[in-house]
Design an enzyme around this catalytic site. Structure first.
Site, PDB file in Angstrom:
ATOM      1  N   GLY A 240      48.902 -11.702  12.781  1.00  0.00           N
ATOM      2  CA  GLY A 240      49.271 -12.488  11.615  1.00  0.00           C
ATOM      3  C   GLY A 240      49.949 -13.794  11.987  1.00  0.00           C
ATOM      4  O   GLY A 240      50.175 -14.093  13.164  1.00  0.00           O
ATOM      5  N   VAL A 241      50.288 -14.568  10.971  1.00  0.00           N
ATOM      6  CA  VAL A 241      50.900 -15.880  11.178  1.00  0.00           C
ATOM      7  C   VAL A 241      52.285 -15.768  11.820  1.00  0.00           C
ATOM      8  O   VAL A 241      52.608 -16.495  12.765  1.00  0.00           O
ATOM      9  CB  VAL A 241      51.010 -16.634   9.832  1.00  0.00           C
ATOM     10  CG1 VAL A 241      51.740 -17.961  10.023  1.00  0.00           C
ATOM     11  CG2 VAL A 241      49.638 -16.874   9.245  1.00  0.00           C
TER      12      VAL A 241
ATOM     13  N   CYS B  25      58.619   3.297  10.881  1.00  0.00           N
ATOM     14  CA  CYS B  25      57.706   2.665  11.828  1.00  0.00           C
ATOM     15  C   CYS B  25      58.454   1.751  12.797  1.00  0.00           C
ATOM     16  O   CYS B  25      58.157   1.723  13.990  1.00  0.00           O
ATOM     17  CB  CYS B  25      56.639   1.869  11.073  1.00  0.00           C
ATOM     18  SG  CYS B  25      55.419   1.104  12.158  1.00  0.00           S
TER      19      CYS B  25
ATOM     20  N   GLY C 189      57.917 -11.003  14.916  1.00  0.00           N
ATOM     21  CA  GLY C 189      57.842 -12.049  13.901  1.00  0.00           C
ATOM     22  C   GLY C 189      58.645 -11.732  12.657  1.00  0.00           C
ATOM     23  O   GLY C 189      58.374 -12.290  11.589  1.00  0.00           O
TER      24      GLY C 189
ATOM     25  N   CYS D 222      51.405  -0.979   5.024  1.00  0.00           N
ATOM     26  CA  CYS D 222      50.139  -1.471   5.580  1.00  0.00           C
ATOM     27  C   CYS D 222      48.985  -0.479   5.461  1.00  0.00           C
ATOM     28  O   CYS D 222      47.864  -0.848   5.126  1.00  0.00           O
ATOM     29  CB  CYS D 222      50.334  -1.882   7.035  1.00  0.00           C
ATOM     30  SG  CYS D 222      50.906  -0.549   8.128  1.00  0.00           S
TER      31      CYS D 222
ATOM     32  N   SER E 139      50.857  -9.019  15.829  1.00  0.00           N
ATOM     33  CA  SER E 139      50.100  -8.221  14.856  1.00  0.00           C
ATOM     34  C   SER E 139      48.801  -8.895  14.445  1.00  0.00           C
ATOM     35  O   SER E 139      48.026  -8.322  13.683  1.00  0.00           O
ATOM     36  CB  SER E 139      50.956  -7.988  13.615  1.00  0.00           C
ATOM     37  OG  SER E 139      51.174  -9.221  12.945  1.00  0.00           O
TER      38      SER E 139
ATOM     39  N   LEU F  63      49.416  -3.675  18.933  1.00  0.00           N
ATOM     40  CA  LEU F  63      49.238  -2.246  18.726  1.00  0.00           C
ATOM     41  C   LEU F  63      48.065  -2.022  17.783  1.00  0.00           C
ATOM     42  O   LEU F  63      48.019  -2.601  16.695  1.00  0.00           O
ATOM     43  CB  LEU F  63      50.499  -1.632  18.121  1.00  0.00           C
ATOM     44  CG  LEU F  63      51.787  -1.778  18.938  1.00  0.00           C
ATOM     45  CD1 LEU F  63      52.953  -1.157  18.178  1.00  0.00           C
ATOM     46  CD2 LEU F  63      51.643  -1.127  20.308  1.00  0.00           C
TER      47      LEU F  63
ATOM     48  N   SER G  66      53.986 -13.434  13.728  1.00  0.00           N
ATOM     49  CA  SER G  66      54.112 -13.083  15.147  1.00  0.00           C
ATOM     50  C   SER G  66      53.426 -14.109  16.039  1.00  0.00           C
ATOM     51  O   SER G  66      53.850 -14.333  17.180  1.00  0.00           O
ATOM     52  CB  SER G  66      53.547 -11.684  15.405  1.00  0.00           C
ATOM     53  OG  SER G  66      52.200 -11.589  15.018  1.00  0.00           O
TER      54      SER G  66
END
Length: 352
Positions: free
Chosen positions: A11-12, A100, A125, A197, A9, A33, A14
């Site tokens: 981010g940290v 989701c 993650g 999100c 994603s 994605l 994943s």
């Protein structure tokens, strides 16, 4: 060497998941994605934005792994955002993260990497563990109780779970950050995204108002006795059990007991009126067949809710009914009911 696709994603979490799998000897392929066109910034963190795609590419390059981007923005709108809006319009309290995970980020992505890329495993993650019982791989809570995300997997099909890997299940968030810093990952200091999100930190009602998804109309507030007490700002502003923000006076605290969207009415009453001894769900998704459920079961009706002890349960015509050992505050319609045996997730359904 086993191949694994990692949902990155940007981010940290994943990014560390991809790092750990590479360290364990997997051939890792990163997949990101693109689900949003919102431009993230320091104050607005949105999952799967164009900036997140760039960050994921940086991490993949840093780790020396292949990386692909898939644009599912339209699918995300159709399957998740529209569902969220429709539920709010119907007076429910939706859980878009669970939808989701089934329709986009976990369930569909796993099916995609298996069918299109020929990869048998998808890693994410999430702070989740797995365990095998009678030949079926099941979701288990992660060890970090403050970050455990097993609840959001309740609607994911059991066939998908067999192909999932969760490298962070035995880590705390603090340890994940520490690993990211130690290996100098490009996103080691990046902030976490908001829980929902696509609302970018706004409340559901604020999001509806800003996007003009539907008209938020004032309506009447009635006490359960039938007495009219005042006006509400629009049903989407409220959820079952809410006490603050009602803007009405009474001789004792009042709570939202029910919402009647077809009449645009809010029903309120005293705390005792909120209590119930059962909950029902529709479209229940079994991770383990109900015939194999046994022992002391617990249910959870929202993320971070303290699990509730189950006295009895029954399943008929697609409806799971759960009776509590002690009366509980009514669970909100539209939320997800997750059923657990100890820390093991047995399945989940949408609260009726």
């Amino acid at each position: 060497m086993k191949k694994v696709a990692v949902g990155m994603s940007g981010g940290v979490d994943s990014s560390v998941a991809a790092l750990l799998l590479k360290e364990q000897g997997y051939e890792v392929i990163g997949i990101t994605l693109k689900l949003s066109s919102i431009q993230a910034c320091e104050d607005i963190q949105v999952c799967c934005s164009p900036q997140d795609v760039k960050d994921a590419k940086k991490v993949a390059s840093y780790l020396g792994i292949q990386h692909f981007t898939i644009d599912w923005e339209k699918d995300f709108k159709d399957k998740v955002i529209d569902y969220f809006i429709n539920d709010l319009k119907e007076g429910k309290t939706p859980n878009p993260c669970s939808i989701c995970n089934r329709e986009i980020k976990t369930g569909r992505l796993y099916k995609y990497v298996k069918a299109v890329l020929g990869i048998d495993y998808l890693a994410t993650g999430h702070y989740i563990n797995t365990v095998e019982i009678e030949g079926q791989k099941l979701i288990k809570r992660g060890i970090d109780k403050n970050k455990d995300q097993s609840y959001f997997m309740a609607l994911v099909e059991k066939e998908v779970i067999n192909g999932l890997i969760f490298p962070l299940g035995n880590l705390t968030k603090e340890k994940t950050r520490e690993i990211a810093g130690k290996y100098k990952l490009p996103v080691s200091k990046k902030k976490d995204s908001f829980e929902i999100c696509f609302t970018a930190g706004k409340t559901p009602a604020e999001y509806i108002q800003e996007t003009k998804s539907f008209e938020l109309e004032e309506g009447d507030i009635y006490h359960i006795s039938g007495k009219k007490l005042g006006k509400h700002k629009g049903i989407a502003y409220y959820t079952i059990g809410q006490r603050r923000g009602l803007g009405i006076r009474w001789n004792e605290p009042l709570y939202v007991l029910d919402k009647i969207p077809e009449k645009n009415i809010l029903i309120v009453g005293e705390n005792k009126e909120l209590l119930t001894d059962f909950v029902e769900t529709i479209n229940f998704n079994f991770h383990l067949p109900i015939e194999k459920w046994q022992g002391n079961l617990k249910v959870q009706g929202r993320y971070r809710q303290k699990p509730v002890d189950v006295e009895d349960f029954s399943y008929k015509d697609g409806v799971l009914k759960v009776k509590f050992k002690q009366p509980q505050i009514k669970f909100a319609s539209g939320q997800i009911l997750a059923v657990y045996k100890d820390d093991i997730l047995l399945g989940g359904g949408i609260i009726k």
